[in-house]
Design a protein around this motif. Structure first.
Motif, short mmCIF file in Angstrom:
data_model
loop_
_atom_site.label_atom_id
_atom_site.label_comp_id
_atom_site.label_asym_id
_atom_site.label_seq_id
_atom_site.Cartn_x
_atom_site.Cartn_y
_atom_site.Cartn_z
N ALA A 99 0.83 -1.21 0.00
CA ALA A 99 0.00 0.00 0.00
C ALA A 99 0.86 1.26 0.00
O ALA A 99 0.56 2.23 -0.70
N ASP A 100 1.97 1.24 0.78
CA ASP A 100 2.88 2.38 0.82
C ASP A 100 3.43 2.68 -0.57
O ASP A 100 3.44 3.83 -1.03
N LEU A 101 3.90 1.64 -1.23
CA LEU A 101 4.54 1.82 -2.54
C LEU A 101 3.54 2.28 -3.59
O LEU A 101 3.85 3.15 -4.42
N LEU A 102 2.37 1.69 -3.57
CA LEU A 102 1.37 2.04 -4.59
C LEU A 102 0.78 3.43 -4.37
O LEU A 102 0.16 4.00 -5.27
N SER A 103 0.99 3.97 -3.17
CA SER A 103 0.49 5.32 -2.89
C SER A 103 1.44 6.41 -3.37
O SER A 103 1.09 7.59 -3.38
N ILE A 104 2.66 6.00 -3.77
CA ILE A 104 3.64 6.97 -4.25
C ILE A 104 3.21 7.49 -5.62
O ILE A 104 2.93 6.72 -6.54
N THR A 105 3.14 8.78 -5.74
CA THR A 105 2.75 9.40 -7.02
C THR A 105 3.96 9.98 -7.72
O THR A 105 4.99 10.24 -7.11
N ASN A 106 3.82 10.18 -9.01
CA ASN A 106 4.85 10.83 -9.82
C ASN A 106 6.21 10.12 -9.73
O ASN A 106 7.24 10.74 -9.42
N LEU A 107 6.20 8.82 -9.97
CA LEU A 107 7.46 8.10 -10.08
C LEU A 107 8.29 8.67 -11.22
O LEU A 107 7.74 9.17 -12.22
N SER A 108 9.60 8.58 -11.14
CA SER A 108 10.47 9.07 -12.20
C SER A 108 10.24 8.24 -13.47
O SER A 108 9.78 7.09 -13.41
N TRP A 109 10.60 8.80 -14.61
CA TRP A 109 10.39 8.10 -15.89
C TRP A 109 11.15 6.78 -15.92
O TRP A 109 10.67 5.79 -16.48
N SER A 110 12.31 6.77 -15.30
CA SER A 110 13.13 5.55 -15.33
C SER A 110 12.46 4.42 -14.54
O SER A 110 12.51 3.25 -14.93
N SER A 111 11.83 4.77 -13.41
CA SER A 111 11.12 3.75 -12.63
C SER A 111 9.91 3.23 -13.40
O SER A 111 9.64 2.03 -13.42
N LYS A 112 9.17 4.16 -14.03
CA LYS A 112 8.00 3.76 -14.81
C LYS A 112 8.39 2.83 -15.96
O LYS A 112 7.66 1.90 -16.31
N MET A 113 9.56 3.07 -16.55
CA MET A 113 10.01 2.27 -17.70
C MET A 113 10.23 0.81 -17.33
O MET A 113 10.19 -0.07 -18.19
N THR A 114 10.45 0.53 -16.05
CA THR A 114 10.68 -0.86 -15.63
C THR A 114 9.37 -1.60 -15.33
O THR A 114 9.39 -2.81 -15.08
N GLY A 115 8.24 -0.88 -15.33
CA GLY A 115 6.96 -1.52 -15.00
C GLY A 115 6.92 -1.98 -13.55
O GLY A 115 6.27 -2.97 -13.21
N ILE A 116 7.58 -1.25 -12.67
CA ILE A 116 7.83 -1.72 -11.31
C ILE A 116 6.58 -1.85 -10.45
O ILE A 116 6.55 -2.63 -9.49
N THR A 117 5.52 -1.08 -10.77
CA THR A 117 4.34 -1.16 -9.90
C THR A 117 3.65 -2.51 -9.96
O THR A 117 2.95 -2.90 -9.02
N ARG A 118 3.86 -3.27 -11.05
CA ARG A 118 3.24 -4.60 -11.15
C ARG A 118 3.80 -5.56 -10.09
O ARG A 118 3.02 -6.13 -9.32
N PRO A 119 5.10 -5.75 -9.98
CA PRO A 119 5.59 -6.63 -8.90
C PRO A 119 5.26 -6.08 -7.52
O PRO A 119 5.02 -6.86 -6.58
N TRP A 120 5.24 -4.75 -7.35
CA TRP A 120 4.84 -4.19 -6.06
C TRP A 120 3.42 -4.62 -5.71
O TRP A 120 3.12 -4.96 -4.57
N THR A 121 2.54 -4.57 -6.73
CA THR A 121 1.15 -4.98 -6.52
C THR A 121 1.07 -6.43 -6.05
O THR A 121 0.20 -6.80 -5.26
N LEU A 122 2.00 -7.25 -6.52
CA LEU A 122 2.04 -8.66 -6.15
C LEU A 122 2.77 -8.90 -4.83
O LEU A 122 2.99 -10.05 -4.43
N GLY A 123 3.16 -7.82 -4.18
CA GLY A 123 3.83 -7.94 -2.88
C GLY A 123 5.31 -8.18 -2.95
O GLY A 123 5.94 -8.54 -1.94
N LEU A 124 5.92 -8.01 -4.13
CA LEU A 124 7.35 -8.23 -4.29
C LEU A 124 8.10 -6.92 -4.11
O LEU A 124 7.98 -6.00 -4.92
N THR A 125 8.88 -6.83 -3.04
CA THR A 125 9.61 -5.61 -2.72
C THR A 125 11.09 -5.87 -2.43
O THR A 125 11.81 -4.97 -2.01
N GLY A 126 11.53 -7.13 -2.62
CA GLY A 126 12.92 -7.49 -2.33
C GLY A 126 13.13 -8.05 -0.95
O GLY A 126 14.26 -8.33 -0.55
N ASN A 127 12.06 -8.24 -0.22
CA ASN A 127 12.16 -8.69 1.17
C ASN A 127 12.93 -10.00 1.29
O ASN A 127 12.62 -10.99 0.63
N GLY A 128 13.95 -10.00 2.15
CA GLY A 128 14.71 -11.22 2.43
C GLY A 128 15.82 -11.53 1.46
O GLY A 128 16.57 -12.50 1.65
#
Length: 592
Positions: A99-128
């Motif tokens: 929820a924290d990550l998906l609430s972030i607005t105005n991601l940089s263009w480079s972050s958007k280019m990776t499609g990063i919000t999709r794995p975040w939506t699936l709960g993948l944040t690098g944990n562990g």
């Protein structure tokens, strides 16, 4: 070897630089961490410490309290590697929820280019997932307090500056690590946040200014292996290959470490440059750079070892002052791939490097000519369509490497075919199981340092026939440097000879004759060692002729097939007339 950081400074936004307060030096310094090189260094620390808090033997590090005078003494001691006078205190920072990550607005263009919000939506944040960043260190700035910082840089006793500090003074490693794991930092209308913000990131500092010594890079790789890191970012490179680094890379691969490296920035508008090392090595994921329009950056090196491209031009990066700066380079493209690999590793913890690479390729946009090409590799990864179906790609002809703790190969699949299975010789097996140890020995030789004759050079010499060509050259050069007198069935010497070298399997004894008689009392049994396939051979009995003209080595054991080296250490050895002998004697024989 000139190891460079792969970035291009093209501009920076303004930020306020706040001067750090200056404090007078206290008479005693608590929580000082000192890395020693050898037993002499350890003894010096113990003798000069006001109090020892803990001895981290595995890392050759002692924590303790020391006076100013003690630190000055130790800083000038050649047996001391690093003194960290202001050790970092690590605090647990708030970790992000989906929820924290998906609430972030105005991601940089480079972050958007990776499609990063999709794995975040699936709960993948690098944990562990444990990720190493071999670079210039990470600054002590907001958003990076959760990063574990270590330095492998040796302090220069001639300066008042603590070069061994874990912090970033070059404004490079902070930006690289920030792409992977920075807590959100506002930059006007944009938000800079790490793509794998919950990963366990380790900053492994190897650069002093613009240069990194091979020994510090090797130490960082070794630490990564010993501490079970699974992903390693190397935004550094050299145009020339290096056999020592290549062996370290192989050792890391064998330990299950996935390595991502920058392809280099030596191309220009008029000429293309080949991929630098280590990105060009097999087993390393090489990363080039593209701009916001997904066009290859003009400086990005090219070749058949470019695996992927990622945003690497005019990026907004976390700076060492805590603000945001703009920079370009394949250095900053690489951590985008590192972060995505980290998220995939979180989902598939048992995945191999080849499987992770194949999975990333599945979600890559093909750029340039159709299919893989030397400019864009397999394309630009974008995880916007990532699906967690629980299936990993099948990789054809994937190299089999033993997992940590499985060096005997017992965990490998059994071949049920009737055809003979090719097996490794004992020497090849020793090399495979001791990649890093051998690398450190060879690195020391390459850098002009002395290594132990009986414990390091002799086992290395016994492996000579199975070493790679560049490694053989190093061993041969070192042998010449220490002026070893060698005799074998095919190599004759005017100063020493030995019997039965072609029939040791049956004779089990050899008489070694000296042209110049030695004083028998000066040759002790521990000064004569026998090695085969990297391992010491026990069970030989030493007898000495009273004339000093000969010694005999005899065993009752069955000698296994392989190449043997008998090494006579000249330490304290003298001639019959009490003249010191300074050159080692090596007797080589083969049991077939």
């Amino acid at each position: 070897m000139n190891w460079k950081k792969w970035c291009l400074t093209i501009g920076a936004s303004a930020w306020l630089a706040v001067a750090a307060p200056q404090f007078a030096h206290a008479a005693e310094h608590e929580d000082v961490f000192i890395i020693y090189k050898n037993d002499a260094g350890k003894q010096a620390i113990e003798e000069n410490a006001t109090a020892i808090v803990k001895d981290f033997e595995a890392f050759k590090t002692i924590e303790g309290t020391f006076s100013d005078d003690a630190l000055r003494i130790l800083k000038s001691d050649a047996n001391i590697q690093v003194i960290e006078k202001n050790a970092t205190t690590y605090e647990t920072s708030a970790r992000y929820t989906t929820a924290d990550l998906l609430s972030i607005t105005n991601l940089s263009w480079s972050s958007k280019m990776t499609g990063i919000t999709r794995p975040w939506t699936l709960g993948l944040t690098g944990n562990g997932v444990k990720v190493g960043v071999i670079d210039t260190g990470v600054a002590k700035v907001s958003g990076m307090d959760h990063v574990t910082r270590l330095s492998f840089v040796q302090d220069n006793p001639a300066t008042s500056v603590d070069e061994s500090t874990v912090y970033d003074t070059e404004n490079h490693g902070t930006g690289v690590a920030g792409i992977i794991t920075a807590n959100s930092v506002k930059d006007g209308t944009n938000t800079v946040v790490g793509l794998a913000p919950n990963a366990d990131v380790y900053s492994l500092k190897v650069f002093e200014g613009d240069n990194a010594e091979m020994s510090t890079i090797l130490s960082a790789v070794e630490w990564s292996i010993e501490n079970n890191l699974t992903v390693l970012n190397m935004s550094l490179g050299s145009a020339e290959p290096d056999a020592i680094l290549e062996r370290a890379i192989k050792a890391a691969n064998a330990a299950g470490v996935t390595i991502i490296a920058a392809s280099g920035n030596e191309s220009s508008l008029s000429a293309l440059a080949p991929v630098d090392y280590p990105a060009a090595y097999s087993g390393v994921i090489g990363v080039g750079a593209v701009d916001q329009q997904k066009v290859r950056s003009y400086f990005s090196n090219v070749g058949d070892t470019v695996d992927f491209v990622a945003p690497g031009e005019s990026l907004r990066l976390l700076s060492k002052s805590g603000g945001i700066r703009v920079d370009s380079g394949t250095s900053f493209a690489a951590p985008h791939i590192t972060a995505m690999i980290t998220l995939l590793k979180e989902k598939y913890p048992t995945a191999t490097t080849a499987q992770l690479q194949a999975l990333l390729k599945k979600y890559s946009e093909d750029l340039g000519v159709s299919g893989r090409d030397d400019l864009y590799g397999n394309g630009l990864p974008n995880l916007a369509a990532f699906v967690t179906d629980g299936k990993l790609p099948t990789v054809e002809n994937e190299p089999i490497t033993p997992s940590p703790g499985d060096s005997d190969g017992s965990g490998l699949p059994i071949d049920t075919d009737d055809e003979a299975i090719e097996t490794k010789s004992d020497a090849q097996q020793f090399i495979s199981n001791n990649q890093y140890k051998i690398t450190t020995w060879l690195s020391a030789i390459q850098e002009g340092r002395k290594i132990g004759l009986r414990t390091k050079f002799t086992p290395l010499y016994s492996l000579y026939s199975d070493l790679a060509s560049p490694e053989k050259k190093l061993v041969k050069a070192y042998n010449k440097k220490i002026k070893t007198i060698v005799t074998s069935a095919t190599t004759k010497s005017t100063k020493i000879s030995a019997t039965n070298l072609t029939k040791m399997a049956s004779a089990k004894t050899t008489q070694i004759r000296f042209t110049t008689p030695i004083k028998p009392s000066t040759l002790t049994e521990n000064r004569v060692v026998i090695y085969r396939a990297g391992k010491e051979v026990s069970g030989f009995k030493l007898t000495k002729a009273s004339s000093g003209k000969a010694i005999r080595l005899t065993t009752t054991k069955t000698l296994a097939k392989g190449n043997y080296v008998i090494m006579i250490d000249p330490t304290k050895l003298k001639t019959k007339t009490s003249k010191a002998i300074t050159t080692p004697f090596a007797i080589k024989f083969t049991v077939k």
